[in-house]
Scaffold this active site. Structure first.
Site, PDB file in Angstrom:
ATOM      1  N   ALA A 124       0.328  -8.580  19.340  1.00  0.00           N
ATOM      2  CA  ALA A 124       1.396  -8.966  18.408  1.00  0.00           C
ATOM      3  C   ALA A 124       2.751  -9.066  19.102  1.00  0.00           C
ATOM      4  O   ALA A 124       3.548  -9.948  18.778  1.00  0.00           O
ATOM      5  CB  ALA A 124       1.460  -7.954  17.261  1.00  0.00           C
TER       6      ALA A 124
ATOM      7  N   HIS B 251       0.820  -1.220   0.000  1.00  0.00           N
ATOM      8  CA  HIS B 251       0.000   0.000   0.000  1.00  0.00           C
ATOM      9  C   HIS B 251       0.855   1.272   0.000  1.00  0.00           C
ATOM     10  O   HIS B 251       0.365   2.343   0.345  1.00  0.00           O
ATOM     11  CB  HIS B 251      -0.960   0.000   1.203  1.00  0.00           C
ATOM     12  CG  HIS B 251      -2.048  -1.029   1.084  1.00  0.00           C
ATOM     13  ND1 HIS B 251      -2.892  -1.366   2.115  1.00  0.00           N
ATOM     14  CD2 HIS B 251      -2.448  -1.799   0.030  1.00  0.00           C
ATOM     15  CE1 HIS B 251      -3.737  -2.303   1.715  1.00  0.00           C
ATOM     16  NE2 HIS B 251      -3.494  -2.592   0.463  1.00  0.00           N
TER      17      HIS B 251
ATOM     18  N   SER C 236      -7.477  -7.061   9.775  1.00  0.00           N
ATOM     19  CA  SER C 236      -8.881  -7.464   9.877  1.00  0.00           C
ATOM     20  C   SER C 236      -9.305  -8.285   8.665  1.00  0.00           C
ATOM     21  O   SER C 236     -10.362  -8.905   8.672  1.00  0.00           O
ATOM     22  CB  SER C 236      -9.775  -6.221  10.000  1.00  0.00           C
ATOM     23  OG  SER C 236      -9.626  -5.408   8.848  1.00  0.00           O
TER      24      SER C 236
HETATM   25  N1  APR Z   1      -1.791  -7.103  18.123  1.00  0.00           N
HETATM   26  C1  APR Z   1      -2.339  -7.832  17.107  1.00  0.00           C
HETATM   27  N2  APR Z   1      -3.419  -7.448  16.401  1.00  0.00           N
HETATM   28  C2  APR Z   1      -3.985  -6.275  16.733  1.00  0.00           C
HETATM   29  C3  APR Z   1      -3.480  -5.455  17.771  1.00  0.00           C
HETATM   30  C4  APR Z   1      -2.344  -5.915  18.480  1.00  0.00           C
HETATM   31  N3  APR Z   1      -1.789  -5.221  19.470  1.00  0.00           N
HETATM   32  N4  APR Z   1      -4.278  -4.362  17.866  1.00  0.00           N
HETATM   33  C5  APR Z   1      -5.227  -4.494  16.925  1.00  0.00           C
HETATM   34  N5  APR Z   1      -5.065  -5.647  16.242  1.00  0.00           N
HETATM   35  C6  APR Z   1      -5.866  -6.193  15.134  1.00  0.00           C
HETATM   36  C7  APR Z   1      -7.331  -5.846  15.207  1.00  0.00           C
HETATM   37  O1  APR Z   1      -8.026  -6.815  15.978  1.00  0.00           O
HETATM   38  C8  APR Z   1      -7.735  -5.883  13.734  1.00  0.00           C
HETATM   39  O2  APR Z   1      -8.170  -7.171  13.349  1.00  0.00           O
HETATM   40  O3  APR Z   1      -5.407  -5.581  13.945  1.00  0.00           O
HETATM   41  C9  APR Z   1      -6.440  -5.558  12.990  1.00  0.00           C
HETATM   42  C10 APR Z   1      -6.417  -4.198  12.315  1.00  0.00           C
HETATM   43  O4  APR Z   1      -7.373  -4.163  11.301  1.00  0.00           O
HETATM   44  P1  APR Z   1      -7.629  -2.830  10.430  1.00  0.00           P
HETATM   45  O5  APR Z   1      -7.754  -1.657  11.326  1.00  0.00           O
HETATM   46  O6  APR Z   1      -8.733  -3.111   9.512  1.00  0.00           O
HETATM   47  O7  APR Z   1      -6.246  -2.643   9.640  1.00  0.00           O
HETATM   48  P2  APR Z   1      -5.750  -3.403   8.341  1.00  0.00           P
HETATM   49  O8  APR Z   1      -6.302  -4.770   8.249  1.00  0.00           O
HETATM   50  O9  APR Z   1      -4.268  -3.233   8.280  1.00  0.00           O
HETATM   51  O10 APR Z   1      -6.388  -2.522   7.192  1.00  0.00           O
HETATM   52  C11 APR Z   1      -6.125  -2.843   5.849  1.00  0.00           C
HETATM   53  O11 APR Z   1      -7.249  -0.883   5.102  1.00  0.00           O
HETATM   54  O12 APR Z   1      -7.740   1.355   5.321  1.00  0.00           O
HETATM   55  C12 APR Z   1      -6.964   0.444   4.671  1.00  0.00           C
HETATM   56  O13 APR Z   1      -4.982   0.900   3.535  1.00  0.00           O
HETATM   57  C13 APR Z   1      -5.490   0.686   4.839  1.00  0.00           C
HETATM   58  O14 APR Z   1      -3.698  -0.922   4.872  1.00  0.00           O
HETATM   59  C14 APR Z   1      -4.976  -0.604   5.417  1.00  0.00           C
HETATM   60  C15 APR Z   1      -6.035  -1.597   5.005  1.00  0.00           C
END
Ligand code: APR
Length: 236
Positions: free
Chosen positions: A221, A110, A179
């Site tokens: 994590a 990204h 997610s």
């Molecule tokens: N350790 C592990 N997992 C975690 C932690 C942690 N400390 N804190 C949060 N999470 C998990 C949440 O439970 C969630 O499932 O991380 C995930 C984050 O999900 P999103 O906020 O949807 O982020 P992501 O999946 O990276 O989003 C994908 O969406 O908006 C776009 O371009 C943006 O790259 C991003 C993409």
């Protein structure tokens, strides 16, 4: 017969940087609960209001100054160094915490917050400060042609051929801190399953697509990623 463990593909998302103090997107206090993504993360939003979009990313870039990689980023860099096979780390994150932890076989699918992309000459260069309306491209000298080198909704993520080639050959696929809400990354587990890889989710809590993985481990994590890496390298 032993199960193959040579080729590893790892996908990371915002959750791996959450304990470094970088907000995730879809958690309760996530970025998209405060900002409407249609107003900040699409080419149309940038066309409509470039200053608003640049300001959003300028704030995020400035916010990187005090952020540090944590144990999970470090564990993945260690895995790449100590594993005898191939480790491809694909991150959806635009922060540079994997780079700073020492991962080298790394795809920022990204894009990267700390780079600017000149829409005039197509050059991408390191950019640590604000991008302003009169910022000048270091390569061609054009004024006002820079945008953050990040992939917005509706744009094609980077290096997809390289990623799917690695998924085709993967023995192990691990999804960390994402997610699984955004394609094409959300489809990597299907590609890995089709390739016959062992698949694993490491996330704070089960994602909506948790059932697609052979194995899951849930927790922060900084705990579950170093644990998995330590166990994997000890067994190897
Ligand atoms: N350790 C592990 N997992 C975690 C932690 C942690 N400390 N804190 C949060 N999470 C998990 C949440 O439970 C969630 O499932 O991380 C995930 C984050 O999900 P999103 O906020 O949807 O982020 P992501 O999946 O990276 O989003 C994908 O969406 O908006 C776009 O371009 C943006 O790259 C991003 C993409």
């Amino acid at each position: 017969m032993t199960t193959a463990r040579e080729n590893i593909v790892i996908l990371t998302g915002a959750g791996i940087s959450a304990e470094s103090g970088i907000a995730t997107f879809r958690d309760k206090d996530g970025v998209w609960s405060k900002f409407k993504l249609e107003d900040y993360a699409t080419p149309e939003a940038f066309e409509r209001d470039p200053v608003k979009v640049q300001t959003f990313y300028n704030e995020r870039r400035a916010g990187m100054k005090d952020k540090q990689p944590k144990a999970a980023h470090e564990a993945l860099a260690r895995l790449e160094k100590e594993h005898s096979g191939e480790v491809l780390l694909v991150t959806q994150n635009i922060d540079d915490l994997h780079d700073r932890a020492g991962s080298e076989n790394l795809v920022h699918m990204h894009g990267e917050l700390l780079k600017a992309w000149c829409t005039h000459c197509d050059n991408r260069s390191a950019w640590l400060y604000n991008i302003e309306a009169d910022s000048v491209c270091a390569s061609c000298g054009q004024k006002g042609s820079l945008r953050p080198d990040v992939v917005w909704f509706g744009e094609m993520p980077y290096q997809m051929d390289r990623i799917f080639d690695a998924l085709d050959r993967a023995d192990i696929f691990i999804s960390i801190g994402t997610s699984g809400a955004v394609y094409p990354a959300a489809g990597f587990v299907d590609a890995a399953n089709q390739a016959g890889a062992a698949t694993m989710e490491l996330n704070l809590e089960p994602s909506d697509g948790s059932y697609l993985f052979d194995e899951v481990a849930h927790g922060p994590a900084t705990e579950i990623v170093p644990n998995w890496v330590e166990g994997f390298l000890t067994e190897s």
